[in-house]
Write a protein that holds these residues in place. Sequence first.
Motif, PDB file in Angstrom:
ATOM      1  N   TYR A 154     -54.383 -24.065 -19.142  1.00  0.00           N
ATOM      2  CA  TYR A 154     -53.057 -24.288 -19.726  1.00  0.00           C
ATOM      3  C   TYR A 154     -53.127 -25.184 -20.966  1.00  0.00           C
ATOM      4  N   LEU A 155     -54.201 -25.946 -21.075  1.00  0.00           N
ATOM      5  CA  LEU A 155     -54.334 -26.819 -22.245  1.00  0.00           C
ATOM      6  C   LEU A 155     -54.591 -26.008 -23.511  1.00  0.00           C
ATOM      7  N   LYS A 156     -55.009 -24.742 -23.328  1.00  0.00           N
ATOM      8  CA  LYS A 156     -55.278 -23.895 -24.492  1.00  0.00           C
ATOM      9  C   LYS A 156     -53.995 -23.425 -25.159  1.00  0.00           C
ATOM     10  N   ILE A 157     -52.904 -23.521 -24.442  1.00  0.00           N
ATOM     11  CA  ILE A 157     -51.653 -22.975 -24.982  1.00  0.00           C
ATOM     12  C   ILE A 157     -51.323 -23.621 -26.320  1.00  0.00           C
ATOM     13  N   VAL A 158     -51.472 -24.941 -26.364  1.00  0.00           N
ATOM     14  CA  VAL A 158     -51.067 -25.634 -27.580  1.00  0.00           C
ATOM     15  C   VAL A 158     -52.033 -25.332 -28.729  1.00  0.00           C
ATOM     16  N   ASP A 159     -53.325 -25.169 -28.405  1.00  0.00           N
ATOM     17  CA  ASP A 159     -54.294 -24.763 -29.442  1.00  0.00           C
ATOM     18  C   ASP A 159     -53.888 -23.410 -30.011  1.00  0.00           C
ATOM     19  N   PHE A 160     -53.492 -22.545 -29.108  1.00  0.00           N
ATOM     20  CA  PHE A 160     -53.086 -21.208 -29.534  1.00  0.00           C
ATOM     21  C   PHE A 160     -51.867 -21.274 -30.457  1.00  0.00           C
ATOM     22  N   ILE A 161     -50.885 -22.046 -30.050  1.00  0.00           N
ATOM     23  CA  ILE A 161     -49.664 -22.136 -30.865  1.00  0.00           C
ATOM     24  C   ILE A 161     -50.003 -22.658 -32.264  1.00  0.00           C
ATOM     25  N   HIS A 162     -50.930 -23.612 -32.312  1.00  0.00           N
ATOM     26  CA  HIS A 162     -51.344 -24.154 -33.618  1.00  0.00           C
ATOM     27  C   HIS A 162     -51.966 -23.114 -34.528  1.00  0.00           C
ATOM     28  N   ARG A 163     -52.588 -22.109 -33.924  1.00  0.00           N
ATOM     29  CA  ARG A 163     -53.236 -21.090 -34.740  1.00  0.00           C
ATOM     30  C   ARG A 163     -52.240 -20.119 -35.382  1.00  0.00           C
ATOM     31  N   LEU A 164     -51.048 -20.036 -34.823  1.00  0.00           N
ATOM     32  CA  LEU A 164     -50.096 -19.051 -35.330  1.00  0.00           C
ATOM     33  C   LEU A 164     -49.571 -19.457 -36.707  1.00  0.00           C
ATOM     34  N   PRO A 165     -49.386 -18.491 -37.594  1.00  0.00           N
ATOM     35  CA  PRO A 165     -48.928 -18.824 -38.952  1.00  0.00           C
ATOM     36  C   PRO A 165     -47.524 -19.431 -38.959  1.00  0.00           C
ATOM     37  N   VAL A 166     -46.671 -18.946 -38.076  1.00  0.00           N
ATOM     38  CA  VAL A 166     -45.317 -19.508 -37.973  1.00  0.00           C
ATOM     39  C   VAL A 166     -45.151 -20.017 -36.551  1.00  0.00           C
ATOM     40  N   ARG A 167     -44.709 -21.259 -36.432  1.00  0.00           N
ATOM     41  CA  ARG A 167     -44.582 -21.791 -35.077  1.00  0.00           C
ATOM     42  C   ARG A 167     -43.431 -21.095 -34.349  1.00  0.00           C
ATOM     43  N   PRO A 168     -43.744 -20.517 -33.179  1.00  0.00           N
ATOM     44  CA  PRO A 168     -42.673 -19.866 -32.412  1.00  0.00           C
ATOM     45  C   PRO A 168     -41.829 -20.902 -31.674  1.00  0.00           C
ATOM     46  N   VAL A 169     -40.727 -20.461 -31.120  1.00  0.00           N
ATOM     47  CA  VAL A 169     -40.002 -21.317 -30.183  1.00  0.00           C
ATOM     48  C   VAL A 169     -40.879 -21.473 -28.948  1.00  0.00           C
ATOM     49  N   VAL A 170     -40.940 -22.669 -28.423  1.00  0.00           N
ATOM     50  CA  VAL A 170     -41.724 -22.862 -27.207  1.00  0.00           C
ATOM     51  C   VAL A 170     -40.764 -23.242 -26.079  1.00  0.00           C
ATOM     52  N   SER A 171     -40.769 -22.447 -25.038  1.00  0.00           N
ATOM     53  CA  SER A 171     -39.912 -22.772 -23.898  1.00  0.00           C
ATOM     54  C   SER A 171     -40.806 -22.972 -22.682  1.00  0.00           C
ATOM     55  N   ALA A 172     -40.459 -23.931 -21.863  1.00  0.00           N
ATOM     56  CA  ALA A 172     -41.295 -24.255 -20.702  1.00  0.00           C
ATOM     57  C   ALA A 172     -40.408 -24.352 -19.474  1.00  0.00           C
ATOM     58  N   PHE A 173     -40.941 -23.910 -18.347  1.00  0.00           N
ATOM     59  CA  PHE A 173     -40.147 -23.870 -17.110  1.00  0.00           C
ATOM     60  C   PHE A 173     -40.975 -24.328 -15.925  1.00  0.00           C
ATOM     61  N   THR A 174     -40.360 -25.096 -15.088  1.00  0.00           N
ATOM     62  CA  THR A 174     -41.064 -25.559 -13.892  1.00  0.00           C
ATOM     63  C   THR A 174     -40.059 -25.936 -12.814  1.00  0.00           C
ATOM     64  N   ALA A 175     -40.567 -26.008 -11.581  1.00  0.00           N
ATOM     65  CA  ALA A 175     -39.727 -26.494 -10.481  1.00  0.00           C
ATOM     66  C   ALA A 175     -40.116 -27.927 -10.107  1.00  0.00           C
ATOM     67  N   THR A 176     -41.092 -28.477 -10.825  1.00  0.00           N
ATOM     68  CA  THR A 176     -41.536 -29.838 -10.492  1.00  0.00           C
ATOM     69  C   THR A 176     -40.777 -30.825 -11.361  1.00  0.00           C
ATOM     70  N   ALA A 177     -40.103 -31.777 -10.713  1.00  0.00           N
ATOM     71  CA  ALA A 177     -39.156 -32.589 -11.477  1.00  0.00           C
ATOM     72  C   ALA A 177     -39.566 -34.038 -11.670  1.00  0.00           C
ATOM     73  N   THR A 178     -40.772 -34.405 -11.248  1.00  0.00           N
ATOM     74  CA  THR A 178     -41.088 -35.827 -11.378  1.00  0.00           C
ATOM     75  C   THR A 178     -41.237 -36.195 -12.858  1.00  0.00           C
ATOM     76  N   ALA A 179     -40.954 -37.461 -13.151  1.00  0.00           N
ATOM     77  CA  ALA A 179     -40.926 -37.913 -14.544  1.00  0.00           C
ATOM     78  C   ALA A 179     -42.286 -37.748 -15.217  1.00  0.00           C
ATOM     79  N   GLU A 180     -43.371 -38.035 -14.481  1.00  0.00           N
ATOM     80  CA  GLU A 180     -44.718 -37.928 -15.083  1.00  0.00           C
ATOM     81  C   GLU A 180     -44.973 -36.498 -15.545  1.00  0.00           C
TER      82      GLU A 180
END
Length: 424
Positions: A154-180
């Motif tokens: 999952y850490l590769k996701i951000v590397d991938f986004i950096h490679r794109l010529p135009v930054r896409p919208v990034v949306s993230a979803f989870t059921a884990t709600a702790t602050a950390e």
Amino acid sequence: MTQYEILKHYFGYDSFREGQERLIGAILEGRDVLGIMPTGAGKSLCYQIPALMMEGITLVISPLISLMKDQVSNLNQAGILAAYLNSSLTPGQYKKALEFARAGQYPIIYVAPERLMTEEFLRFALDPEVKISMVAVDEAHCVSQWGQDFRPSYLKIVDFIHRLPVRPVVSAFTATATAEVRDDIIDILMLRQPEVLTTGFDRSNLYFGVISPRDKYGTLVNYLERHKGESGIVYCITRKVVEEVCANLIREGFSVTRYHAGLSDEERKHNQDDFIYDNAPIMVATNAFGMGIDKSNVRFVIHYNMPKNMESYYQEAGRAGRDGEAAECILLYGGQDVVTNQFFIDHNQENDALDPITRQIVMERDRDRLRKMTFYCFTNECLRDYILRYFGEYGSNYCGNCSNCLSQFETVDVTEIACALIRC
Ligand code: ADP
Ligand code: MG
């Protein structure tokens, strides 16, 4: 089509659920979002609907092949072209899928995170003809080492986004709600001023109960006899316990099946289908079972053993009552459960790769979580309130639908609590 028309036309629903409209609206305005919603709340629609309204392709990152397959087949059944790119495809199929994708056939493509930085996938993503308008990260807690399902890929996701010529919208979803975990997702995925939305974690239709029975198995059988004909899941701590409990229940004439990581793919699939189609309405399983399972009529989730932390507990218990009807979540606590979980923490091979200091921190964190899980089994306070406070929400101190609210002032042997906690 508007988002309301898409909701009705493709998905057949008349109205949005809590949070969905706001997240969809923010995405359509081009903002990053982080949606924190409990299992079953309907996170998928929050990226699928804008994906259909935006120009270009939405890539959905998902951790499990089975999840991707389910989602893509649901979309296809709804008449939406979507595909998945993961290791279940042959090289030939993979090439074909990329070709179709390049031709603009798919508004939504599910991709395994390991694929993102591969040469072949980058060639596709960086093709000037291809426009990636959104990267939707499902199960986004997988980026966090604080989460229970950390996935280095999952850490590769951000590397991938950096490679794109135009930054896409990034949306993230989870059921884990702790602050950390929430902070990690924002930092690691480098979300830009995201709209962060947390919807109610309370599932008011669920009854929560803790029992510390002398005879666990007898208590289980008793429960199942009183709930004949209902569908439910019995979670056990190890494969061995699954095997034992399952074999014993079959001997007693219950219609049960089993699921754990030690079974062949075919058997798992077969047993899962038996459960989903109610051929075997009771599933006895380890925590390997459940991610991505959308069975609405599960009337009870019994934990035959205490899980390792509240995150796991709430996620697993939350598979009950997804249809909104009353359902029960019962935890059968035994002192040995603490010892077994402690053993798992001490011998967690996943931590071997970590440097000694991080390893120490991770283990301490896991022990702390185990402690809080153990407290859940011993508290005299409202169980729902305990859960909601754990996830950073305010409950009331009386829900009227948990074993503590319904049997107040039960006495507890405090020395037993102390012993259990010293061990963990
Ligand atoms: P999550 O990913 O949050 O666990 P899902 O996206 O898998 O949840 O959705 C759970 C179920 O809720 C699915 O069957 C989905 O079709 C259904 N659902 C989602 N949104 C709505 C809605 N607005 N109205 C009715 N059902 C919905
Ligand atoms: Mg989901």
